[in-house]
Design a protein around this motif. Structure first.
Motif, PDB file in Angstrom:
ATOM      1  N   MET A   1      17.694  -6.216  19.410  1.00  0.00           N
ATOM      2  CA  MET A   1      17.073  -4.666  18.783  1.00  0.00           C
ATOM      3  C   MET A   1      16.004  -3.437  19.277  1.00  0.00           C
ATOM      4  N   LEU A   2      16.257  -2.738  19.444  1.00  0.00           N
ATOM      5  CA  LEU A   2      15.204  -1.865  20.540  1.00  0.00           C
ATOM      6  C   LEU A   2      14.539  -0.685  18.630  1.00  0.00           C
ATOM      7  N   GLY A   3      13.920  -1.179  18.384  1.00  0.00           N
ATOM      8  CA  GLY A   3      13.177  -0.312  18.044  1.00  0.00           C
ATOM      9  C   GLY A   3      11.298  -0.044  17.614  1.00  0.00           C
ATOM     10  N   THR A   4      10.780   0.418  17.177  1.00  0.00           N
ATOM     11  CA  THR A   4       9.788   0.514  16.606  1.00  0.00           C
ATOM     12  C   THR A   4       9.284   0.977  14.953  1.00  0.00           C
ATOM     13  N   GLY A   5       8.189   0.632  14.312  1.00  0.00           N
ATOM     14  CA  GLY A   5       7.721   1.315  13.081  1.00  0.00           C
ATOM     15  C   GLY A   5       6.345   0.455  12.506  1.00  0.00           C
ATOM     16  N   ASN A   6       5.895   1.635  12.472  1.00  0.00           N
ATOM     17  CA  ASN A   6       3.967   1.166  12.081  1.00  0.00           C
ATOM     18  C   ASN A   6       3.362   2.583  10.373  1.00  0.00           C
ATOM     19  N   ASP A   7       2.606   2.001  10.266  1.00  0.00           N
ATOM     20  CA  ASP A   7       1.810   2.528   9.555  1.00  0.00           C
ATOM     21  C   ASP A   7       0.422   2.572   9.729  1.00  0.00           C
ATOM     22  N   ILE A   8       0.039   3.676   9.087  1.00  0.00           N
ATOM     23  CA  ILE A   8      -1.480   3.873   8.570  1.00  0.00           C
ATOM     24  C   ILE A   8      -1.850   3.956   7.710  1.00  0.00           C
ATOM     25  N   VAL A   9      -3.018   3.491   7.088  1.00  0.00           N
ATOM     26  CA  VAL A   9      -4.326   3.160   5.967  1.00  0.00           C
ATOM     27  C   VAL A   9      -5.095   4.157   5.695  1.00  0.00           C
ATOM     28  N   ALA A  10      -5.828   5.222   5.181  1.00  0.00           N
ATOM     29  CA  ALA A  10      -6.808   5.706   4.673  1.00  0.00           C
ATOM     30  C   ALA A  10      -7.947   4.714   3.779  1.00  0.00           C
ATOM     31  N   LEU A  11      -8.569   4.246   4.483  1.00  0.00           N
ATOM     32  CA  LEU A  11      -9.818   3.552   3.800  1.00  0.00           C
ATOM     33  C   LEU A  11     -10.371   4.286   2.990  1.00  0.00           C
ATOM     34  N   ALA A  12     -10.734   5.301   3.104  1.00  0.00           N
ATOM     35  CA  ALA A  12     -11.391   6.772   2.174  1.00  0.00           C
ATOM     36  C   ALA A  12     -10.746   6.679   1.174  1.00  0.00           C
ATOM     37  N   ALA A  13      -9.046   6.842   1.007  1.00  0.00           N
ATOM     38  CA  ALA A  13      -8.179   6.763   0.122  1.00  0.00           C
ATOM     39  C   ALA A  13      -7.842   6.202  -0.894  1.00  0.00           C
ATOM     40  N   ILE A  14      -8.461   5.062  -0.368  1.00  0.00           N
ATOM     41  CA  ILE A  14      -8.052   3.490  -1.502  1.00  0.00           C
ATOM     42  C   ILE A  14      -8.523   3.598  -2.750  1.00  0.00           C
ATOM     43  N   ASP A  15      -8.099   3.229  -4.357  1.00  0.00           N
ATOM     44  CA  ASP A  15      -8.930   2.257  -4.828  1.00  0.00           C
ATOM     45  C   ASP A  15      -8.973   1.157  -5.212  1.00  0.00           C
ATOM     46  N   VAL A  16     -10.218   0.479  -4.275  1.00  0.00           N
ATOM     47  CA  VAL A  16     -11.101  -0.546  -3.874  1.00  0.00           C
ATOM     48  C   VAL A  16     -10.678  -1.564  -5.245  1.00  0.00           C
ATOM     49  N   GLU A  17     -11.017  -0.928  -6.444  1.00  0.00           N
ATOM     50  CA  GLU A  17     -11.580  -2.004  -7.232  1.00  0.00           C
ATOM     51  C   GLU A  17      -9.471  -2.206  -8.054  1.00  0.00           C
ATOM     52  N   ARG A  18      -8.741  -1.100  -7.844  1.00  0.00           N
ATOM     53  CA  ARG A  18      -7.986  -1.230  -8.355  1.00  0.00           C
ATOM     54  C   ARG A  18      -6.854  -2.450  -7.173  1.00  0.00           C
ATOM     55  N   SER A  19      -7.190  -2.428  -6.233  1.00  0.00           N
ATOM     56  CA  SER A  19      -6.232  -3.363  -5.269  1.00  0.00           C
ATOM     57  C   SER A  19      -6.948  -4.813  -5.054  1.00  0.00           C
ATOM     58  N   ARG A  20      -8.135  -4.794  -6.049  1.00  0.00           N
ATOM     59  CA  ARG A  20      -8.580  -6.627  -6.268  1.00  0.00           C
ATOM     60  C   ARG A  20      -8.429  -7.123  -7.285  1.00  0.00           C
ATOM     61  N   GLN A  21      -6.650  -6.196  -8.469  1.00  0.00           N
ATOM     62  CA  GLN A  21      -6.728  -6.902  -9.380  1.00  0.00           C
ATOM     63  C   GLN A  21      -5.327  -6.921  -9.269  1.00  0.00           C
ATOM     64  N   PRO A  22      -4.988  -8.767  -9.633  1.00  0.00           N
ATOM     65  CA  PRO A  22      -3.848  -9.647  -9.544  1.00  0.00           C
ATOM     66  C   PRO A  22      -2.247  -8.820 -10.202  1.00  0.00           C
ATOM     67  N   LYS A  23      -3.053  -8.117 -11.371  1.00  0.00           N
ATOM     68  CA  LYS A  23      -1.768  -6.896 -11.582  1.00  0.00           C
ATOM     69  C   LYS A  23      -1.174  -5.515 -10.081  1.00  0.00           C
ATOM     70  N   PHE A  24      -2.194  -5.483  -9.446  1.00  0.00           N
ATOM     71  CA  PHE A  24      -1.476  -3.883  -8.550  1.00  0.00           C
ATOM     72  C   PHE A  24      -1.095  -4.870  -7.242  1.00  0.00           C
TER      73      PHE A  24
END
Length: 205
Positions: A1-24
């Motif tokens: 299949m010929l295709g593509t997909g991409n994504d970008i995450v701005a690190l200034a916009a993430i919640d670091v503490e929430r990201s570290r929580q298993p529930k999240f």
């Protein structure tokens, strides 16, 4: 299949503490991926691994959606099966690996910069035909993001393939299409934006 997909995450916009929580992160990572994250903990912070996984899974979803328009994004069903260091450029670190969605296997490349995490996927481990661009913009407003990423892509496309009248349209299912003289051409493209970062990818034969 010929295709593509991409994504970008701005690190200034993430919640670091929430990201570290298993529930999240358990809503993003399956149990096998959590073990992979532990293996990389010494060189990749938990929050970076979580958002690396998210960017890969979002990229896989964008790739497969063009072949399965009714596909619903379910992060834990897209599984990172392999992750290893890749080749970055100055100021970045890079990873590469394999992601699986049921019987589909896709390959990814991820770049981690001080400001963003960017991933792109391909159906083959050969990325020589895959082109991408990443850019920081002035505003995080949605309308400006959408305008800026399209202008960014068109500018680079015209440099690579001069003499064409490229425009960007949207399919009935919502993904972008490259048009030339108002006719769709077989050039798979993916667009992404988050906060003040935009990115594109496209695939040439």
């Amino acid at each position: 299949m010929l295709g593509t997909g991409n994504d970008i995450v701005a690190l200034a916009a993430i919640d670091v503490e929430r990201s570290r929580q298993p529930k999240f992160y358990s809503k993003i990572l399956c149990s096998s991926e959590q073990r992979i994250g532990t293996e990389f903990e010494c060189q990749l912070p938990v929050e970076n691994f979580v958002w690396l996984a998210w960017s890969v899974k979002e990229s896989v979803y964008k790739f497969l959606q063009k072949f399965m328009p009714e596909l619903v994004f379910s992060p834990t069903r897209i599984i990172i099966a392999k992750l290893e260091p890749g080749l970055g450029f100055e100021g970045t670190v890079a990873y590469k690996g394999i992601a699986q969605y049921y019987n589909y296997t896709l390959y990814f490349r991820t770049i981690i910069d001080k400001g963003y995490i960017f991933s792109v996927v391909n159906f083959s481990d050969d990325f020589t035909g895959t082109h991408w661009g990443i850019k920081q913009i002035e505003s995080s407003g949605h309308a400006y993001q959408s305008y800026a990423v399209r202008e960014f892509l068109l500018t680079d496309l015209h440099k690579l393939l001069p003499g064409n009248n490229f425009t960007i349209d949207k399919s009935q299912h919502g993904w972008p299409m490259i048009m030339n003289n108002d006719k769709e051409i077989p050039l798979p493209v993916s667009l992404a934006h988050h906060d003040r970062y935009i990115a594109y990818s496209f695939q040439l034969k």
